[in-house]
Design a protein around this motif. Structure first.
Motif, PDB file in Angstrom:
ATOM      1  N   LEU A  74       0.854  -1.183   0.000  1.00  0.00           N
ATOM      2  CA  LEU A  74       0.000   0.000   0.000  1.00  0.00           C
ATOM      3  C   LEU A  74       0.890   1.233   0.000  1.00  0.00           C
ATOM      4  N   LEU A  75       0.734   2.082  -1.024  1.00  0.00           N
ATOM      5  CA  LEU A  75       1.445   3.352  -1.103  1.00  0.00           C
ATOM      6  C   LEU A  75       0.476   4.441  -0.675  1.00  0.00           C
ATOM      7  N   THR A  76       0.852   5.192   0.365  1.00  0.00           N
ATOM      8  CA  THR A  76      -0.041   6.218   0.863  1.00  0.00           C
ATOM      9  C   THR A  76       0.753   7.419   1.347  1.00  0.00           C
ATOM     10  N   PRO A  77       0.428   8.636   1.000  1.00  0.00           N
ATOM     11  CA  PRO A  77      -0.548   9.009  -0.010  1.00  0.00           C
ATOM     12  C   PRO A  77       0.040   8.823  -1.399  1.00  0.00           C
ATOM     13  N   ALA A  78      -0.782   8.454  -2.352  1.00  0.00           N
ATOM     14  CA  ALA A  78      -0.369   8.288  -3.749  1.00  0.00           C
ATOM     15  C   ALA A  78      -1.615   8.282  -4.623  1.00  0.00           C
ATOM     16  N   SER A  79      -1.470   8.798  -5.838  1.00  0.00           N
ATOM     17  CA  SER A  79      -2.596   8.773  -6.767  1.00  0.00           C
ATOM     18  C   SER A  79      -2.210   8.175  -8.112  1.00  0.00           C
ATOM     19  N   GLY A  80      -0.931   7.810  -8.259  1.00  0.00           N
ATOM     20  CA  GLY A  80      -0.473   7.198  -9.495  1.00  0.00           C
ATOM     21  C   GLY A  80       0.849   6.492  -9.271  1.00  0.00           C
ATOM     22  N   VAL A  81       1.227   5.620 -10.203  1.00  0.00           N
ATOM     23  CA  VAL A  81       2.461   4.848 -10.085  1.00  0.00           C
ATOM     24  C   VAL A  81       3.111   4.684 -11.456  1.00  0.00           C
ATOM     25  N   LEU A 107      -7.294   3.571  -4.737  1.00  0.00           N
ATOM     26  CA  LEU A 107      -8.256   3.603  -3.629  1.00  0.00           C
ATOM     27  C   LEU A 107      -8.596   5.040  -3.247  1.00  0.00           C
ATOM     28  N   THR A 108      -9.854   5.248  -2.833  1.00  0.00           N
ATOM     29  CA  THR A 108     -10.281   6.554  -2.329  1.00  0.00           C
ATOM     30  C   THR A 108      -9.822   6.719  -0.886  1.00  0.00           C
ATOM     31  N   ARG A 109     -10.125   7.865  -0.323  1.00  0.00           N
ATOM     32  CA  ARG A 109      -9.766   8.143   1.076  1.00  0.00           C
ATOM     33  C   ARG A 109     -10.376   7.119   2.043  1.00  0.00           C
ATOM     34  N   LEU A 132     -10.907   4.016   1.371  1.00  0.00           N
ATOM     35  CA  LEU A 132     -10.407   2.702   0.964  1.00  0.00           C
ATOM     36  C   LEU A 132     -11.386   1.917   0.090  1.00  0.00           C
ATOM     37  N   THR A 133     -12.098   2.611  -0.783  1.00  0.00           N
ATOM     38  CA  THR A 133     -12.949   1.979  -1.783  1.00  0.00           C
ATOM     39  C   THR A 133     -12.188   1.966  -3.105  1.00  0.00           C
ATOM     40  N   VAL A 134     -12.221   0.852  -3.808  1.00  0.00           N
ATOM     41  CA  VAL A 134     -11.473   0.710  -5.054  1.00  0.00           C
ATOM     42  C   VAL A 134     -12.141   1.512  -6.167  1.00  0.00           C
ATOM     43  N   LEU A 135     -11.357   2.400  -6.796  1.00  0.00           N
ATOM     44  CA  LEU A 135     -11.837   3.179  -7.935  1.00  0.00           C
ATOM     45  C   LEU A 135     -11.606   2.427  -9.247  1.00  0.00           C
ATOM     46  N   ALA A 136     -10.419   1.846  -9.399  1.00  0.00           N
ATOM     47  CA  ALA A 136     -10.060   1.159 -10.633  1.00  0.00           C
ATOM     48  C   ALA A 136      -8.957   0.157 -10.343  1.00  0.00           C
ATOM     49  N   VAL A 137      -8.895  -0.887 -11.166  1.00  0.00           N
ATOM     50  CA  VAL A 137      -7.840  -1.896 -11.078  1.00  0.00           C
ATOM     51  C   VAL A 137      -7.236  -2.040 -12.466  1.00  0.00           C
ATOM     52  N   ARG A 138      -5.926  -1.972 -12.553  1.00  0.00           N
ATOM     53  CA  ARG A 138      -5.217  -2.088 -13.823  1.00  0.00           C
ATOM     54  C   ARG A 138      -4.044  -3.053 -13.670  1.00  0.00           C
ATOM     55  N   THR A 139      -3.691  -3.727 -14.752  1.00  0.00           N
ATOM     56  CA  THR A 139      -2.476  -4.526 -14.805  1.00  0.00           C
ATOM     57  C   THR A 139      -1.469  -3.742 -15.631  1.00  0.00           C
ATOM     58  N   ALA A 157      -8.111   9.380  -6.212  1.00  0.00           N
ATOM     59  CA  ALA A 157      -7.318   8.370  -5.507  1.00  0.00           C
ATOM     60  C   ALA A 157      -6.472   9.011  -4.410  1.00  0.00           C
ATOM     61  N   ARG A 158      -6.436   8.359  -3.283  1.00  0.00           N
ATOM     62  CA  ARG A 158      -5.619   8.798  -2.145  1.00  0.00           C
ATOM     63  C   ARG A 158      -4.551   7.757  -1.811  1.00  0.00           C
ATOM     64  N   HIS A 159      -4.798   6.499  -2.180  1.00  0.00           N
ATOM     65  CA  HIS A 159      -3.887   5.395  -1.906  1.00  0.00           C
ATOM     66  C   HIS A 159      -3.784   4.523  -3.152  1.00  0.00           C
ATOM     67  N   VAL A 160      -2.660   3.810  -3.286  1.00  0.00           N
ATOM     68  CA  VAL A 160      -2.475   2.859  -4.380  1.00  0.00           C
ATOM     69  C   VAL A 160      -2.041   1.538  -3.779  1.00  0.00           C
ATOM     70  N   LEU A 161      -2.686   0.476  -4.222  1.00  0.00           N
ATOM     71  CA  LEU A 161      -2.379  -0.875  -3.770  1.00  0.00           C
ATOM     72  C   LEU A 161      -1.718  -1.618  -4.921  1.00  0.00           C
ATOM     73  N   GLU A 162      -0.544  -2.213  -4.691  1.00  0.00           N
ATOM     74  CA  GLU A 162       0.182  -2.954  -5.719  1.00  0.00           C
ATOM     75  C   GLU A 162       0.333  -4.411  -5.314  1.00  0.00           C
TER      76      GLU A 162
END
Length: 133
Positions: free
Chosen positions: A61-68, A82-84, A86-93, A106-111
């Motif tokens: 979990l990268l926090t705070p982050a809105s892109g990678v 993820l939003t503030r 912790l609801t998933v906005l989008a999932v990408r590969t 987005a407030r967080h990014v999960l990898e």
């Protein structure tokens, strides 16, 4: 959580009512099990991320982050924005050597390793809970 700190924890998923149904190929047993989690909250930990690793057991979990980005990565990633709350906005590969567009809300990014989020049943509308250790 009011103030995030580097560390570890577990990740759990809760399906929000009204979200799209679970696809039949999703592994529901994997979705119910807690997932090991690393938290990168400092600038240094976020900058390092998964660079130099050959894989990850669980998620980061990268926090705070809105892109990678995936420059200098050794393996493809699943990325969830993820939003503030912790609801998933989008999932990408993302394959190595790519730049992901930042998500405005987005407030967080999960990898995680590519394919992991599909096994967990993680998709837009899923709420994530984090238990820190």
């Amino acid at each position: 959580m009011s103030r995030w700190q580097n560390g570890s924890g577990t990740l759990r998923f809760v399906q929000i009512t009204g979200a799209e149904p679970t696809p039949p190929e999703a592994d529901l047993a994997g979705a119910a099990a807690p997932v090991p989690l690393e938290i990168a909250a400092s600038y240094r930990a976020r900058s390092r991320g998964l660079l130099g690793r050959d894989g990850i057991d669980g998620a980061l979990l990268l926090t705070p982050a809105s892109g990678v980005h995936t420059f200098r990565m050794r393996f493809p990633l699943d990325v969830a924005y993820l939003t503030r709350d912790l609801t998933v906005l989008a999932v990408r590969t993302m394959r190595p050597g790519r730049l992901g567009r930042p998500r405005l809300r987005a407030r967080h990014v999960l990898e995680a390793e590519a394919g992991a989020m599909a096994r967990w049943g993680l998709r837009p509308g899923t709420r994530v809970t984090i238990d820190t250790l």
